[in-house]
Design an enzyme around this catalytic site. Structure first.
Site, PDB file in Angstrom:
ATOM      1  N   ASN A  59       0.868  -1.178   0.000  1.00 14.44           N
ATOM      2  CA  ASN A  59       0.000   0.000   0.000  1.00 14.44           C
ATOM      3  C   ASN A  59       0.908   1.231   0.000  1.00 14.44           C
ATOM      4  OD1 ASN A  59      -1.850   2.008   0.430  1.00 14.44           O
ATOM      5  ND2 ASN A  59      -2.744   1.118   2.273  1.00 14.44           N
ATOM      6  N   ARG A 115      -2.673  -2.006  -3.425  1.00 10.81           N
ATOM      7  CA  ARG A 115      -3.846  -1.155  -3.251  1.00 10.81           C
ATOM      8  C   ARG A 115      -3.688   0.028  -4.201  1.00 10.81           C
ATOM      9  NH1 ARG A 115      -6.052   1.831   2.212  1.00 10.81           N
ATOM     10  NH2 ARG A 115      -7.992   2.481   1.269  1.00 10.81           N
ATOM     11  N   HIS A 149     -12.733   3.425   0.035  1.00 11.90           N
ATOM     12  CA  HIS A 149     -12.733   2.360   1.060  1.00 11.90           C
ATOM     13  C   HIS A 149     -13.393   1.112   0.482  1.00 11.90           C
ATOM     14  CE1 HIS A 149     -12.885   5.638   4.418  1.00 11.90           C
ATOM     15  NE2 HIS A 149     -11.630   5.295   4.177  1.00 11.90           N
ATOM     16  N   ARG A 170     -12.252  15.903   7.289  1.00 10.99           N
ATOM     17  CA  ARG A 170     -13.036  16.258   6.096  1.00 10.99           C
ATOM     18  C   ARG A 170     -14.464  16.632   6.490  1.00 10.99           C
ATOM     19  NH1 ARG A 170     -11.210  10.982   3.648  1.00 10.99           N
ATOM     20  NH2 ARG A 170      -9.169  11.388   2.741  1.00 10.99           N
ATOM     21  N   GLU A 182      -8.106  -4.901   5.152  1.00  9.91           N
ATOM     22  CA  GLU A 182      -7.941  -4.596   3.730  1.00  9.91           C
ATOM     23  C   GLU A 182      -6.789  -5.388   3.121  1.00  9.91           C
ATOM     24  OE1 GLU A 182      -8.319  -0.398   4.954  1.00  9.91           O
ATOM     25  OE2 GLU A 182      -9.220  -0.108   2.992  1.00  9.91           O
TER      26      GLU A 182
END
Ligand code: AMP
Length: 397
Positions: A7, A91, A180, A241, A385
């Site tokens: 990743n 990823r 995601h 955010r 993940e």
């Protein structure tokens, strides 16, 4: 079969080596400050103390080489030779409208990742660097791209298209993608089994609540809707955010403060969310909750607003699917924060949901938190993940 999962961020590289015989993690590590003075690799493997390598990493190719050295290190390593690595799963943030599934990397795939640089300016270039670094370091070992946008690409057009002139979709592929995706796909599929649901028709809502937060609705594991959009800015309130906001706010701040659109977008991405709402206390939920407990009014509003937005999205997704069979909490807050889980569920009494307060005390593990009488199952399923990427990679090679 051993699969290396990578990743890559712009200046970091996280990795795991997973043995697919038992899905066990053989080694896990992180390269930090790639391209910046003071680079460092930290490598962990079971039964060993951490291996720390402080060596300059001017680029991702050098970082990958150090990772491979660590994996075969006589003392800290977990394999004898890099030929034991069957494939590398990467990823990758964005595949635009081109791929809605993971894919073995070839020149065409690399072109698509490159063509999507403007859709994922921070991540796609780093993701491609990671792929090219592996091609160079372990030639002949297949690389698989697992896209964060794949799951959301499955949502129907009525959920995916923005109500803006169609020409912008035609010209620039502007639509909702969702992010995601690897986590939502993994957790919603795990939920079908864990909650004993029909694998074709089970209706699941996954609340991925971490520093970045998103929520998805799926039927039989196929995405119906998800809260992030063209970028990860849309949807829930997050650590930094804003999530959903009237776009006119951008124009208003630009005019009042003499800022550019880019500057205001930067504020919405990095200085808003619970950090901004709480008056700058922190982007970490634990810090803001501590301040809330001490009577800080802005911290209280930030946490309340976060919970309220999650509950509103759940309501809208129940409407979108005409029902729900299971609601799942995952990621840092979802897996660990019982007050937030409890408070979200307090909004859901109309669904016949009842929560077992004792079970809801659990942290970081798979657990059913609804009572047997609850009309909808509510559970916690830790996301993974890396394992999801490794499974996708194995399936393709
Ligand atoms: P993630 O982005 O999934 O790593 O989640 C990060 C967020 O999870 C942070 O805002 C933390 O406050 C929150 N978090 C992590 N561990 C805990 C915990 N034990 N209790 C409450 N919140 C936690």
């Amino acid at each position: 079969m051993k699969i290396l999962v990578i990743n890559c961020g712009s200046s970091s590289l996280k990795y795991q080596l997973i043995d697919m015989e038992n899905e066990g993690v053989l080694a896990i590590g992180l390269c930090e400050r790639i391209g910046i003075a003071g680079s460092k690799l930290t490598h962990k493997s079971e039964g060993n103390e951490d291996m720390v390598v402080e060596k300059e990493m001017p680029n991702h190719t050098v970082a990958i080489k150090l990772v491979l050295d660590a994996l075969v290190d006589p003392k800290y390593g977990v394999i004898k030779d890099t030929s034991e690595i069957s494939a590398v799963g990467h990823r990758v943030l964005h595949a635009g409208t081109i791929y809605s599934d993971s894919i073995v990397v070839n020149e065409d795939v690399k072109k698509v990742i490159r063509d999507c640089f403007d859709l994922g300016p921070l991540h796609n270039p780093a993701n491609l660097m990671g792929i090219e670094a592996c091609e160079e370091a372990v030639p002949g070992v297949p690389n698989v791209a697992v896209f964060d946008t794949s799951f959301g690409m499955g949502m129907p057009d009525k959920a995916g298209m923005y109500a803006i002139p169609h020409e912008y979709y035609e010209k620039y592929s502007i639509r909702r993608y969702g992010f995601h995706g690897t986590s939502h796909k993994f957790v919603s599929n795990e939920a079908l089994t864990y909650c004993d649901l029909d694998h074709k028709n089970g209706k699941v809502i996954v609340c991925h609540l971490g520093n970045g937060a998103s929520i998805s609705a799926s039927i039989g594991g196929r995405c119906v809707d998800t809260s992030m959009g063209l970028t990860p800015l849309e949807g829930l309130i997050m650590g930094t955010r804003s999530g959903d906001i009237d776009p006119a706010v951008v124009q208003f701040i630009c005019n009042k403060e003499g800022k550019s659109v880019n500057e205001v977008l930067d504020i919405l991405n990095k200085k808003s969310g619970i950090l901004g709402m709480s008056g700058g206390i922190s982007s970490d939920f634990r810090d803001v909750q501590k301040a809330q407990g001490e009577g800080n009014h802005l911290a209280d509003i930030a946490i309340q607003a976060f919970i309220y937005r999650v509950a509103k999205y759940i309501g809208s997704y129940v409407a979108a699917m005409n029902g729900v069979d299971a609601i799942v909490f995952t990621a840092g807050v979802g897996e660990n924060d019982k007050p937030i889980r409890g408070a979200v569920c307090e909004y859901l009494g109309y669904l016949g949901i009842s929560i077992d307060a004792e079970a809801n005390k659990a942290r970081g593990k798979r657990v059913m938190i609804s009572t047997p009488e609850s009309k909808v199952k509510v559970c916690v399923i830790p996301t993974n993940e890396e394992l999801a990427i490794a499974r996708e990679t194995k399936a393709l090679v």
